[in-house]
Write an enzyme that holds these catalytic residues in place. Structure first.
Site, short mmCIF file in Angstrom:
data_model
loop_
_atom_site.label_atom_id
_atom_site.label_comp_id
_atom_site.label_asym_id
_atom_site.label_seq_id
_atom_site.Cartn_x
_atom_site.Cartn_y
_atom_site.Cartn_z
N HIS A 40 4.96 -1.67 2.43
CA HIS A 40 6.21 -1.13 1.60
C HIS A 40 6.13 -1.40 0.22
CE1 HIS A 40 8.60 0.84 4.81
NE2 HIS A 40 7.99 0.24 5.51
N THR A 41 5.05 -1.68 -0.18
CA THR A 41 4.79 -2.10 -1.60
C THR A 41 4.33 -0.99 -2.54
OG1 THR A 41 2.72 -2.80 -1.06
CG2 THR A 41 4.41 -4.70 -1.25
N ASP A 42 3.64 0.06 -1.90
CA ASP A 42 3.08 1.22 -2.62
C ASP A 42 3.95 2.04 -3.10
OD1 ASP A 42 4.19 2.15 -0.08
OD2 ASP A 42 2.37 3.40 0.24
N GLY A 127 1.49 8.09 16.00
CA GLY A 127 2.40 7.22 15.90
C GLY A 127 2.12 5.74 16.28
N GLY A 129 1.12 4.30 13.18
CA GLY A 129 0.83 3.68 11.95
C GLY A 129 -0.57 3.60 11.30
N LEU A 130 -1.34 4.71 11.96
CA LEU A 130 -2.75 4.50 11.31
C LEU A 130 -2.93 5.65 10.38
CD1 LEU A 130 -4.58 3.17 14.38
CD2 LEU A 130 -3.67 1.83 12.59
N SER A 131 -1.98 6.34 9.84
CA SER A 131 -2.02 7.42 8.99
C SER A 131 -2.65 8.74 9.36
CB SER A 131 -2.53 7.05 7.59
OG SER A 131 -1.90 6.00 6.98
N GLU A 165 3.29 15.50 1.58
CA GLU A 165 4.13 14.74 2.43
C GLU A 165 5.59 14.51 2.00
OE1 GLU A 165 3.62 11.25 5.83
OE2 GLU A 165 2.05 12.41 4.85
N ASP A 177 -1.78 5.75 1.73
CA ASP A 177 -2.36 6.24 2.89
C ASP A 177 -3.37 7.30 2.64
OD1 ASP A 177 -0.75 4.56 4.56
OD2 ASP A 177 0.44 6.09 5.32
#
Length: 384
Positions: A40-42, A127, A129-131, A165, A177
């Site tokens: 959550h830094t991007d 689902g 979290g691997l994009s 997205e 991602d």
């Protein structure tokens, strides 16, 4: 091409032949990714440290002359979609919106496209979290452009996929991602400056294993709290008078007078940026002890300050960390609310850690967790 890649390529080309009665002109592969640290830094203009992995999305594509796009999705029971390049609207099929959104975004970026037939398949756990979504967007964009013989800068391709997205699908994601799927480099993680989009190689030592364990808790960012976390970060930045939390420090945060929830959200991002830069340096030095400490701090911050882990994820991280010891670390990876954990360890520890996970953790439905051991791989490319 690995055996897994060969199987996936065969799946999409066979589906293409079956659906459209001809051979595909091109096959494009775009990888998933695992983020080693920097969550959550991007979208806060900060730093992330992902690498591309083996699981991927492949798109087989051929041309049409009628301005329409026909799609068959092998991962959804050969479900189909049809839309016109001149009138792209949202679909009731969730998966189709990633395709439609990417095609729409490529056109709006100024590229001329032609009608196309596409067969799509992937082997990225959904689902986790691997994009899988970013991989799909990047693969579709590259395939549509390859069909037209159009070259594109890979960073530009990632930016277009991010727009797709955010604006079409509705997840207000950062650039990480899509960028690592487009720009991944074999044998390296990439320290990404999400403001400048600068890429710094972070070599992954040959004796370092990257283990990814799916918790079995499927997450959904649009349905979850991802967009809420983004709004909270923006509110914190505004209160401190900075354009993004990347520009804030703890002194500024302590003086801002924020409510406790917003304060904690910002504290995570400020600390995570520091940890990510330090982790890239530790990775290059092969300092697994320091990496483990930073990963543990990251997970604790995601759990307590950003509140995006779930009990099953926390249990899985505890099992992994206990098995790894001090030579490496584990943390949740991805947007949160389920998904996968990533663990770094000496390659010699993989068998013992795998056994510990199989003994000590079950998914919520009582199954053994899916475990992947990955190496850092390349980004999107035309494979046929």
């Amino acid at each position: 091409m690995t055996p897994i890649d060969a199987d996936l390529r065969q799946r999409v080309t066979t589906a293409f032949q079956k659906q459209f009665g001809t051979n595909a002109a091109h096959v494009v592969r775009a990888p998933g990714r695992v983020n080693l640290i920097g969550e959550h830094t991007d979208y806060n203009d900060g730093f992330v440290l992902p690498c591309a992995i083996g699981p991927s999305t492949m798109v087989a594509i051929g041309g049409r002359g009628d301005g329409q796009v026909h799609v068959v999705a092998t991962d959804f029971g050969d479900a189909t979609d049809l839309f016109d390049l001149k009138d792209i609207r949202s679909s009731e099929q969730g998966w189709a919106n990633y395709v439609r959104g990417m095609v729409d975004a490529v056109q709006k970026a100024g590229f001329q496209l032609q009608g196309a037939n596409l067969a799509i398949g992937g082997n990225i756990p959904k689902g986790a979290g691997l994009s899988s979504s970013a991989s799909l967007e990047v693969a579709v964009g590259q395939a549509m452009l390859a069909l037209c013989g159009t070259d594109i800068d890979r960073t530009r391709l990632a930016q277009i996929a991010q727009v797709a997205e955010c604006d079409f699908v509705g997840t207000k994601c950062g650039i990480m991602d899509q960028l690592i799927s487009a720009q991944g480099k074999a044998g390296h993680a990439l320290l990404i400056d999400c403001r400048s989009l600068g890429l710094t190689d972070a070599p992954v030592p040959a004796d370092l294993a990257i283990m990814i364990v799916h918790s079995g808790v499927t997450r959904g960012l649009v349905e979850g709290h991802y967009n809420e976390r983004r709004r909270q970060c923006e509110a914190a930045a505004k209160a401190m008078g900075v354009s993004a939390l990347r520009d804030a420090d703890m002194d500024m945060l302590n003086a801002a007078g924020l409510d406790p929830v917003t304060y904690n959200r910002a504290r995570h991002v400020i600390g995570e940026n520091r940890r990510t830069v330090e982790a890239a340096a530790a990775l290059e030095k092969g300092d697994l002890q320091r990496l483990g400490i930073l990963m543990a701090e990251s997970h604790q911050s995601m759990r307590d300050d950003f509140e995006i882990t779930v009990p099953a994820i926390d249990r899985l991280v505890d099992v992994l960390q206990s098995a790894i010891g001090i030579e490496g670390g584990a943390r949740m990876t991805g947007g949160g609310f389920g998904g996968a954990c990533v663990a770094l360890m000496p390659a010699s520890r993989v068998s013992d850690v795998r056994a510990a996970v199989e003994r000590g953790y079950q998914t919520p439905d009582g199954k053994i967790a899916e475990i992947m051991v990955e190496t850092a791989g390349p980004g999107v490319r035309v494979v046929a």
